[in-house]
Scaffold this active site. Structure first.
Site, mmCIF file in Angstrom:
data_model
loop_
_atom_site.group_PDB
_atom_site.id
_atom_site.type_symbol
_atom_site.label_atom_id
_atom_site.label_comp_id
_atom_site.label_asym_id
_atom_site.label_seq_id
_atom_site.Cartn_x
_atom_site.Cartn_y
_atom_site.Cartn_z
ATOM 1 N N HIS A 238 56.789 59.387 -16.776
ATOM 2 C CA HIS A 238 56.844 59.773 -18.191
ATOM 3 C C HIS A 238 58.244 59.496 -18.720
ATOM 4 O O HIS A 238 59.221 59.636 -18.002
ATOM 5 C CB HIS A 238 56.530 61.279 -18.336
ATOM 6 C CG HIS A 238 56.128 61.664 -19.711
ATOM 7 N ND1 HIS A 238 57.057 61.930 -20.694
ATOM 8 C CD2 HIS A 238 54.912 61.795 -20.281
ATOM 9 C CE1 HIS A 238 56.411 62.243 -21.811
ATOM 10 N NE2 HIS A 238 55.108 62.162 -21.590
ATOM 11 N N ASP B 285 47.605 62.553 -17.924
ATOM 12 C CA ASP B 285 46.488 61.606 -17.790
ATOM 13 C C ASP B 285 45.957 61.508 -16.371
ATOM 14 O O ASP B 285 44.899 60.911 -16.150
ATOM 15 C CB ASP B 285 46.949 60.228 -18.260
ATOM 16 C CG ASP B 285 47.282 60.263 -19.749
ATOM 17 O OD1 ASP B 285 48.441 60.035 -20.098
ATOM 18 O OD2 ASP B 285 46.375 60.586 -20.525
HETATM 19 C C1 SDX Z 1 51.386 59.612 -22.324
HETATM 20 O O1 SDX Z 1 55.611 59.942 -24.799
HETATM 21 C C2 SDX Z 1 54.712 60.852 -24.622
HETATM 22 O O2 SDX Z 1 54.948 61.996 -24.882
HETATM 23 C C3 SDX Z 1 53.361 60.307 -24.168
HETATM 24 C C4 SDX Z 1 52.343 61.370 -23.819
HETATM 25 C C5 SDX Z 1 51.885 62.156 -25.029
HETATM 26 O O3 SDX Z 1 51.362 63.257 -24.851
HETATM 27 O O4 SDX Z 1 51.978 61.587 -26.165
HETATM 28 O O5 SDX Z 1 52.839 62.257 -22.849
HETATM 29 C C6 SDX Z 1 51.064 60.715 -23.254
HETATM 30 O O6 SDX Z 1 51.468 58.504 -22.759
HETATM 31 C C7 SDX Z 1 51.695 59.933 -20.864
HETATM 32 C C8 SDX Z 1 52.117 58.649 -20.059
HETATM 33 C C9 SDX Z 1 50.834 57.912 -19.677
HETATM 34 N N1 SDX Z 1 51.147 56.597 -19.094
HETATM 35 C C10 SDX Z 1 50.926 56.336 -17.810
HETATM 36 O O7 SDX Z 1 50.581 57.174 -16.980
HETATM 37 C C11 SDX Z 1 51.116 54.873 -17.434
HETATM 38 C C12 SDX Z 1 51.932 54.778 -16.138
HETATM 39 N N2 SDX Z 1 53.311 55.231 -16.410
HETATM 40 C C13 SDX Z 1 54.297 54.197 -16.690
HETATM 41 O O8 SDX Z 1 53.797 53.107 -17.436
HETATM 42 C C14 SDX Z 1 55.601 54.801 -17.216
HETATM 43 O O9 SDX Z 1 55.929 55.838 -16.382
HETATM 44 C C15 SDX Z 1 55.697 55.298 -18.649
HETATM 45 C C16 SDX Z 1 55.294 54.254 -19.612
HETATM 46 C C17 SDX Z 1 54.851 56.502 -18.826
HETATM 47 C C18 SDX Z 1 57.145 55.683 -18.898
HETATM 48 O O10 SDX Z 1 57.861 54.534 -18.915
HETATM 49 P P1 SDX Z 1 59.466 54.563 -19.012
HETATM 50 O O11 SDX Z 1 60.026 55.879 -19.329
HETATM 51 O O12 SDX Z 1 59.839 53.418 -19.882
HETATM 52 O O13 SDX Z 1 59.867 54.364 -17.547
HETATM 53 P P2 SDX Z 1 60.189 52.979 -16.968
HETATM 54 O O14 SDX Z 1 59.050 52.064 -17.272
HETATM 55 O O15 SDX Z 1 61.545 52.589 -17.415
HETATM 56 O O16 SDX Z 1 60.179 53.321 -15.404
HETATM 57 C C19 SDX Z 1 61.364 53.783 -14.788
HETATM 58 C C20 SDX Z 1 61.232 53.266 -13.372
HETATM 59 C C21 SDX Z 1 60.934 51.769 -13.316
HETATM 60 O O17 SDX Z 1 61.475 51.280 -12.134
HETATM 61 P P3 SDX Z 1 62.930 50.514 -12.220
HETATM 62 O O18 SDX Z 1 62.761 49.368 -13.212
HETATM 63 O O19 SDX Z 1 63.922 51.544 -12.737
HETATM 64 O O20 SDX Z 1 63.196 50.047 -10.812
HETATM 65 O O21 SDX Z 1 60.111 53.897 -12.733
HETATM 66 C C22 SDX Z 1 59.131 52.928 -12.413
HETATM 67 C C23 SDX Z 1 59.442 51.685 -13.209
HETATM 68 O O22 SDX Z 1 59.010 50.525 -12.527
HETATM 69 N N3 SDX Z 1 57.846 53.502 -12.801
HETATM 70 C C24 SDX Z 1 56.741 53.445 -12.062
HETATM 71 C C25 SDX Z 1 55.786 54.164 -12.799
HETATM 72 N N4 SDX Z 1 56.321 54.616 -13.933
HETATM 73 C C26 SDX Z 1 57.593 54.183 -13.932
HETATM 74 N N5 SDX Z 1 56.465 52.864 -10.869
HETATM 75 C C27 SDX Z 1 55.208 53.002 -10.418
HETATM 76 N N6 SDX Z 1 54.222 53.685 -11.068
HETATM 77 C C28 SDX Z 1 54.479 54.283 -12.255
HETATM 78 N N7 SDX Z 1 53.531 54.949 -12.869
#
Ligand code: SDX
Length: 439
Positions: A316, A374
């Protein structure tokens, strides 16, 4: 009056100094009631000729708000100061709607008046039913929601003048009241069953389940355990600060667009798998994993920089601790599975084992990747009887009150202006046109 001066809370002190091209600039720091202070940069460009750069708004407060607060480090979520677990366990969704819209929990009389008002607006204009026949039966219901909700402004001309508080109020009531009806109609259309009208004697969550699962041929009794689960799911998803879809609604609304069009824009944004589409994607991921012994293969893929696969339902932007909503959703998941006799659903076993492994894996621990709302919602919604492609639609029903509350707050903010971000331009500098024969 400058934008900075017109802010509701006056700058408290000049605590931030910034040196640009050798010149020092003092920037006011503003304190909120909770959460990080903000450095007010509204005059930065005028003073320095520089923009700030923060493409995904990781360090940017886009507005001042009094509605919802998240402490991502502590895993705290407050709606108008009330902890989400107390509202989800003890309140109703209509109470949460009233709280988010008006800032206080309703008295008994206010609550009854509000519920009656919402109930009286759950029907849609009969001609709206023709929209559905224009879609293929296998259209994704989110595509239907974007279209039909956007079209509401074509039917309700008496509630699109955003300058009129009475019309803003009526549009808010209509949006909250009609979303379940529009969503249920999208579901019924997809399975070839007739639309079921709302029932005024049912509460909001029971009414929605009835519109989705009743058929004209027999009486449908709503299971109170499932209705309670639906109510909790609506409460948990109702608002969440300036997430992507809420920011979309605010930006659309800042141009003066009518509220129905703004909510339609929010629905479109919510659909993305990184946002509200994650519940659909998380269940599909769990189904693809299938069995506990295949979990290590997917954990490996999620950690592989060269693999775009991510654990859906994990991570998140704000929560760097357990999403407080996920805990309640996990409990609700167990209750629903037990109520429908699927307590040994293999998908739940996969989810719980995946969570256990991930929470003990250095990669996820170091990156503070915890289950979000989720992760368990998909299993719960499947057990409630919804097809996977309806999951984000349910999220949209719940989030409508949050979108509307944030939209109203923006419209009623005296300092509100059209949102217009700038950019860092790295394209070609000016050059002259060359006739095609000379290229
Ligand atoms: C919702 O914003 C809100 O409030 C949203 C929400 C709401 O109520 O409105 O809470 C609802 O959207 C919840 C989130 C649902 N999405 C998912 O579950 C999809 C999977 N999660 C990822 O796509 C990600 O964690 C996000 C999009 C949720 C957050 O992305 P960020 O904050 O931009 O984090 P990032 O992509 O920069 O990740 C940081 C690191 C990265 O690695 P590095 O580049 O630093 O090496 O963590 C890794 C990412 O690769 N990472 C993951 C991961 N999520 C982040 N690696 C594996 N699996 C994951 N799920």
């Amino acid at each position: 009056m400058s934008v900075a001066e017109s802010y509701i809370g006056k700058p408290t002190s000049t605590d931030a100094s910034l040196v640009v091209a050798g010149e020092r600039h003092e920037l006011p720091v503003r304190k909120g009631s909770l959460g990080p202070d903000v450095i007010d940069i509204t005059t930065l460009y005028a003073e320095t000729g520089h923009f700030t750069y923060d493409p995904s708004f990781t360090s940017t407060a886009s507005c001042e708000s009094k509605i919802t607060f998240i402490d991502g480090e502590k895993g705290v979520l407050l709606y108008r100061g009330y902890p989400i677990d107390q509202l989800a366990e003890r309140g109703t969704f209509m109470e949460t709607c009233y709280l988010l819209l008006y800032g206080e929990l309703p008295t008994k009389e206010q609550y009854e008046t509000f519920c009656n008002l919402i109930t009286r607006h759950t029907m849609v204009h009969e001609q709206m039913t023709r929209f559905y026949t224009g879609f293929r039966r296998d259209a994704h219901p989110m595509a239907v929601m974007v279209g039909v909700v956007g079209a509401l402004s074509a039917f309700y001309h008496d509630s699109i003048d955003i300058k009129d508080p009475a019309q803003r109020e009526m549009a808010s009531i209509r949006m909250i009241a009609k979303m379940p009806t529009i969503a249920a109609m999208a579901y019924k259309y997809s399975i070839g069953q007739p639309f079921i009208y709302p029932r005024n004697e049912l509460d909001y969550s029971s009414n929605f389940l009835h519109m989705c699962f009743a058929v004209p041929c027999e009486e449908y009794k709503v299971d109170p355990i499932l209705a309670r689960a639906m109510r909790r799911i609506f409460i948990l998803h109702a608002d969440h600060e300036q997430n992507a879809s809420t920011s979309t609604v605010r930006l659309a609304g800042s141009s003066g667009a009518n509220p129905f069009a703004c909510i339609s824009a929010g629905i479109a944004c919510l659909w993305g798998p990184a946002h509200g589409g994650a519940n659909e994607a998380a269940l599909q991921m769990l189904q693809e994993i299938g069995t506990v012994d295949r979990i290590p293969e997917y954990i490996k893929r999620a950690k592989d920089k060269n693999d775009s696969f991510r654990l859906m339902g994990f991570g998140h932007r704000v929560y760097k601790n357990y999403d407080p909503r996920a805990r309640i959703m996990q409990k609700t998941c167990h209750e629903v599975l037990e109520a429908v006799g699927h307590e040994d659903d293999p998908i739940l076993q996969v989810a719980m084992e995946l969570e256990r492994i991930a929470l003990n894996d250095d990669y996820f621990v170091e990156k503070k990747l915890y289950p979000n709302i989720d992760f368990y919602s998909g299993i719960t919604l499947k057990a409630l009887g919804f097809p996977t492609d309806m999951f984000t639609v349910l999220f949209a029903i719940a989030r409508t009150v949050g979108w509307i509350a944030q939209w109203k707050e923006m419209i009623e903010d005296p300092s509100q202006r059209i949102g217009r971000p700038r950019q860092l331009y790295t394209g070609p500098t000016e050059r002259s046109y060359i006739a095609i024969g000379d290229r």
